[in-house]
Design an enzyme around this catalytic site. Structure first.
Site, PDB file in Angstrom:
ATOM      1  N   ASP A   1       0.783  -1.230   0.000  1.00  0.00           N
ATOM      2  CA  ASP A   1       0.000   0.000   0.000  1.00  0.00           C
ATOM      3  C   ASP A   1       0.814   1.278   0.000  1.00  0.00           C
ATOM      4  O   ASP A   1       0.312   2.333  -0.338  1.00  0.00           O
ATOM      5  CB  ASP A   1      -0.798   0.030   1.307  1.00  0.00           C
ATOM      6  CG  ASP A   1      -2.236  -0.332   1.086  1.00  0.00           C
ATOM      7  OD1 ASP A   1      -2.649  -0.428  -0.067  1.00  0.00           O
ATOM      8  OD2 ASP A   1      -2.942  -0.510   2.101  1.00  0.00           O
TER       9      ASP A   1
HETATM   10  C1  GLC Z   1      -1.985  -3.502   5.402  1.00  0.00           C
HETATM   11  C2  GLC Z   1      -3.194  -3.370   4.506  1.00  0.00           C
HETATM   12  C3  GLC Z   1      -3.081  -4.249   3.297  1.00  0.00           C
HETATM   13  C4  GLC Z   1      -1.758  -4.056   2.611  1.00  0.00           C
HETATM   14  C5  GLC Z   1      -0.608  -4.223   3.596  1.00  0.00           C
HETATM   15  C6  GLC Z   1       0.729  -3.940   2.988  1.00  0.00           C
HETATM   16  O1  GLC Z   1      -1.983  -4.762   6.000  1.00  0.00           O
HETATM   17  O2  GLC Z   1      -4.368  -3.725   5.198  1.00  0.00           O
HETATM   18  O3  GLC Z   1      -4.136  -3.973   2.416  1.00  0.00           O
HETATM   19  O4  GLC Z   1      -1.686  -4.973   1.582  1.00  0.00           O
HETATM   20  O5  GLC Z   1      -0.791  -3.345   4.675  1.00  0.00           O
HETATM   21  O6  GLC Z   1       0.885  -2.601   2.630  1.00  0.00           O
END
Ligand code: GLC
Length: 801
Positions: A493
């Site tokens: 993310d």
């Molecule tokens: C958090 C978010 C997820 C994402 C992960 C890595 O766990 O909920 O959607 O893939 O971070 O960034």
């Protein structure tokens, strides 16, 4: 330092020292009514939605020495006056003789001994119910009679949880409480004025209360600066019976439990609930005053978990792996499926985030064996957030069912879609089909998200059509190297490169999704679709192999100009874990590159607490990379041990046949193995945490964001389907273990469809992988797949490696 132990026979973790580094929690009820309870009896309770219908005021950020949301006081009458304390340790912090918080499946039980009294409180939501029950037993352990009062306390929030913190004018002017006498028992009602006739919270109990309090000021004696540690009203014989007309609303009931004689137990059951009106709450109030009913409800809850867990039970040489697989991990999977990333000790449920399409699609994977209908229904909802172009809305609020673009909305100049969201549903749908054989699912009609101005759905399609559209989107949406565009982000993310960047993660996830679709169409005998997807698969494989090999590992991203990230050319972010595991999972990596890439993971990213997501961490904010650079090196996505992708490395290692390494990676993140290092680890040892600080950080080994993480689902998936290798396929259950060579074998009981299989795996020659012989019900059976058409009932399966 240790704060408790695993009681495997009772399927509980028992916290014996309340001074855990952060509060440790457990979940009760469901999103329809429930929330979490911390180990000191505090509770965050809501109905339907934690943003818009929150009941208790639980402020995660307040110090652990405070109670949050709910507590209870006991008051002993002594010759020298009152002794007031909380059997939950906070907020009184009195010295105790014994403290146990039993973290159970859907209930928490707190048992403590203070001043000669044992208090034993079981907290849960009856299955399907809309109230929290606290079954309280107070026993006199001393040799003299003890006169005791019990005063349970709830602190309310405005149902609009964010307003509670952003408006100190309107909120207090609208909050009101009212008391109703019910033949000696009291019912305390609470509501903001607008909901007076339509939605009320209530606190009541099954024994007479001599007085009550609903106004926090009066309870604490706030004018004299009384505090929760010692509420001044408890120094008076009775509470003031104030019915709050405004202000900070609480509910406290003073129950004179009478004199408890040595060895005697007095019991009290409280109910905190919500209903449209008092009349509507009546049947529940009457019902749950009965201890027999309360016990029966607890048994119903236990029966649910018996059934749920019976689908997969393992017995391996690693006891702590067994406990994870048989109890804690599937429990966490179900909790995570229920709450997504919405409400935890770290995720505040204040509306910025709802249910994530990416997250929940992954959660569904590991609940479908036990609750296939729930998994299917959830998947149908997730698919309804897919747009006609095949991409998906990032998240939605489960109450309003409104979709949102998530964090991508914060950066004007970046794309407002995520390149991976819509691909995860393909993995979940395939897993559901393999588990159940329910092919009619593919023909079910689901709306696409797009609507006209009046809110009418513009198009519907079958589930299968949704899956096709997802793949078509990714196939179309490519950049300079004909690799999938990143969008705002992929699974990671926080790497938010400017528009035009390409994602190797999405390329490989697309590959994995294509593999699923190819087997589906082969199974359906649809050769033309199977062939079309084989071509699409080869096409992407060639692009990945042509563009992304860096020499010793795979590149993770290309920016819009075609510069790599996750390459030996970079100073920071030279290598990313997902960049290596996913080309193995997709099958795009050649055997030689797969081996080399995973070796590099071991040498560059592995630590004793888990594998880091990337290295080295960026050292300073840089808007070009976005969110990842807001963290110091070693934290979260910036070179931290993000636990969720660790099981992907486990899966990749099993695919390469490396049972020893796969198990090493699995075992090193088992939270139970941190049970005696709580001073370092800090979080609950009975569930996975999302992240652990990496070795670039001074607090290496410290975990955070426990409970709601994709780690749960993937660790379960990796261990059951890839290490133990019990893997549903379209035409049968594959038995293909990849275990440590030192294991002499293991056994599993697996229920699937109409069969209950008792599987024994023998490893006489110290192999990691490779089934040489299989007997089904004593008869030699070719290959290592058990067909689904065996007669109903029990079967024995013996497998030799
Ligand atoms: C958090 C978010 C997820 C994402 C992960 C890595 O766990 O909920 O959607 O893939 O971070 O960034």
């Amino acid at each position: 330092m240790q704060c408790g132990y695993f009681d495997r026979d009772h399927r509980e973790y028992v916290i014996t020292d309340p001074r855990t580094p952060v509060k440790w929690i457990n979940y009760i009820g469901t999103r329809a009514f429930g929330g979490f309870v911390d180990h000191t009896g505090g509770a965050l309770i809501c109905k339907d939605d934690p943003t818009f219908n929150r009941i208790t005021k639980y402020i995660q950020q307040m110090p652990a020495s405070d109670f949050k949301g709910e507590t209870m006081y006991l008051r002993i009458h002594t010759a020298a006056g009152y002794r007031i304390f909380s059997p939950f340790f906070v907020p009184g912090l009195d010295g105790f003789d014994r403290f146990e918080c039993h973290v159970g499946l859907g209930y928490t039980r707190i048992l403590s001994e203070f001043y000669g009294l044992r208090t034993d409180v079981t907290i849960f939501v009856p299955p399907g119910g809309t109230c929290e029950l606290r079954d309280i037993k107070v026993t006199n352990l001393s040799t003299t009679p003890i006169p005791v009062d019990a005063i349970p306390l709830v602190e309310y929030t405005h149902p609009d949880a964010l307003k509670q913190f952003t408006n100190a004018d309107w909120v207090p002017q609208t909050m009101q409480s009212r008391a109703v006498d019910d033949g000696g028992c009291k019912i305390l009602l609470q509501y903001p004025f607008v909901y007076r006739d339509t939605r009320i919270n209530y606190l009541t109990s099954n024994v007479p209360a001599s007085s009550f309090e609903t106004d926090r000021k009066c309870f604490l004696g706030e004018n004299e600066y009384g505090s929760f540690k010692l509420p001044l009203s408890l120094l008076e014989p009775e509470l003031t019976n104030s019915q709050a007309l405004r202000g900070d609303n609480i509910a406290a009931l003073l129950h004179p439990l009478g004199t408890i004689h040595p060895g005697e137990t007095h019991r009290l059951i409280t109910q905190l609930g919500q209903a449209a009106t008092l009349e509507a709450a009546r049947p529940d109030i009457d019902r749950y005053r009965s201890p027999e009913v309360v016990e029966a409800e607890l048994n119903t809850l236990r029966a649910f978990w018996d059934r749920y867990l019976s689908v997969f039970q393992a017995s391996t040489p690693d006891e702590s792996m067994d406990a994870m697989l048989n109890i804690n991990n599937p429990y966490q999977c179900y909790v995570t499926k229920t709450w997504s990333r919405y409400l935890s000790y770290y995720q505040l449920g204040l509306g910025s985030r709802g249910i994530g399409i990416r997250d929940s699609s992954q959660d569904v994977l590991s609940v479908i064996a036990s609750v296939p209908e729930e998994g299917r229904d959830f998947l149908l909802t997730l698919l309804s957030f897919q747009k006609r172009d095949g991409s998906a809305v990032h998240q939605y609020n489960p109450l309003s069912m409104e979709g949102s673009v998530g964090d991508s909305g914060d950066m004007e100049d970046r794309p407002h879609y995520y390149s991976d969201d819509h691909l995860w549903t393909i993995l979940a749908a395939s897993a559901y089909l393999k588990e159940t054989g329910d092919q009619a699912f593919l023909d079910q009609t689901v709306a696409f998200f797009d609507k006209d101005k009046t809110g009418r759905t513009l198009e519907y399609g079958t589930v299968l059509e949704h899956l096709h559209r997802g793949l078509a989107f990714t196939r179309r949406d490519v950049g300079k190297h004909d690799l999938p565009l990143l969008g705002f982000a992929d699974w990671n993310d926080t790497v938010n490169l400017p528009t035009g960047a390409e994602s190797l993660f999405t390329a490989n996830l697309y590959g994995a999704a294509l593999k699923e679709m190819i087997s589906l169409f082969e199974h359906l005998g649809d050769e033309s679709n199977a062939q079309a997807y084989r071509l699409a698969y080869e096409e992407m494989k060639d692009r990945v192999e042509a563009a992304a090999w860096d020499g010793d590992w795979y590149i993770r991203y290309f920016d819009a100009e075609g510069n790599p990230l996750g390459s030996s050319k970079n100073t920071y972010g030279r290598i990313f874990l997902n960049g290596q595991s996913w080309p193995v999972i997709s099958g795009f990596a050649s055997p030689e590159r797969a081996r080399l890439a995973m070796e590099t993971v071991h040498s560059m990213l592995n630590t004793r607490y888990g594998i880091k997501l990337s290295a080295p961490g960026f050292d300073g904010y840089d808007p070009k990379y976005g969110g990842v650079t807001t963290y110091p090196p070693g934290a979260k996505e910036n070179g931290g041990i993000f636990v969720h992708p660790n099981p992907w490395a486990v899966i990749a290692e099993t695919m390469l046949g490396n049972g020893n390494r796969a198990y090493e990676y699995y075992a090193q993140i088992n939270p139970a193995s941190r049970n005696d290092q709580i001073e370092i680890y800090q979080c609950e040892p009975y569930v996975y945490s999302q992240n652990i600080l990496g070795d670039e950080h001074a607090q290496f080994g410290l975990a955070r964001n426990s409970w709601l993480t994709g780690t749960a689902s993937w660790c379960y998936h990796a261990a059951t389907q890839w290490i133990l290798g019990i893997r549903p396929e379209y035409s049968g259950l594959r038995i293909d273990p990849c275990i440590p060579s030192a294991w002499k074998g293991f056994s599993v009981v697996r229920k699937i469809r109409q069969m209950k299989l008792h599987i024994d795996v023998y490893n006489p020659n110290g192999a990691c992988k490779g089934v040489t012989r299989m007997l089904v019900d004593g008869n030699d059976s070719p290959g290592n797949r058990i067909p689904y058409d065996l007669p109903d009932g029990d079967h024995t399966v013996e497998v030799w490696l």
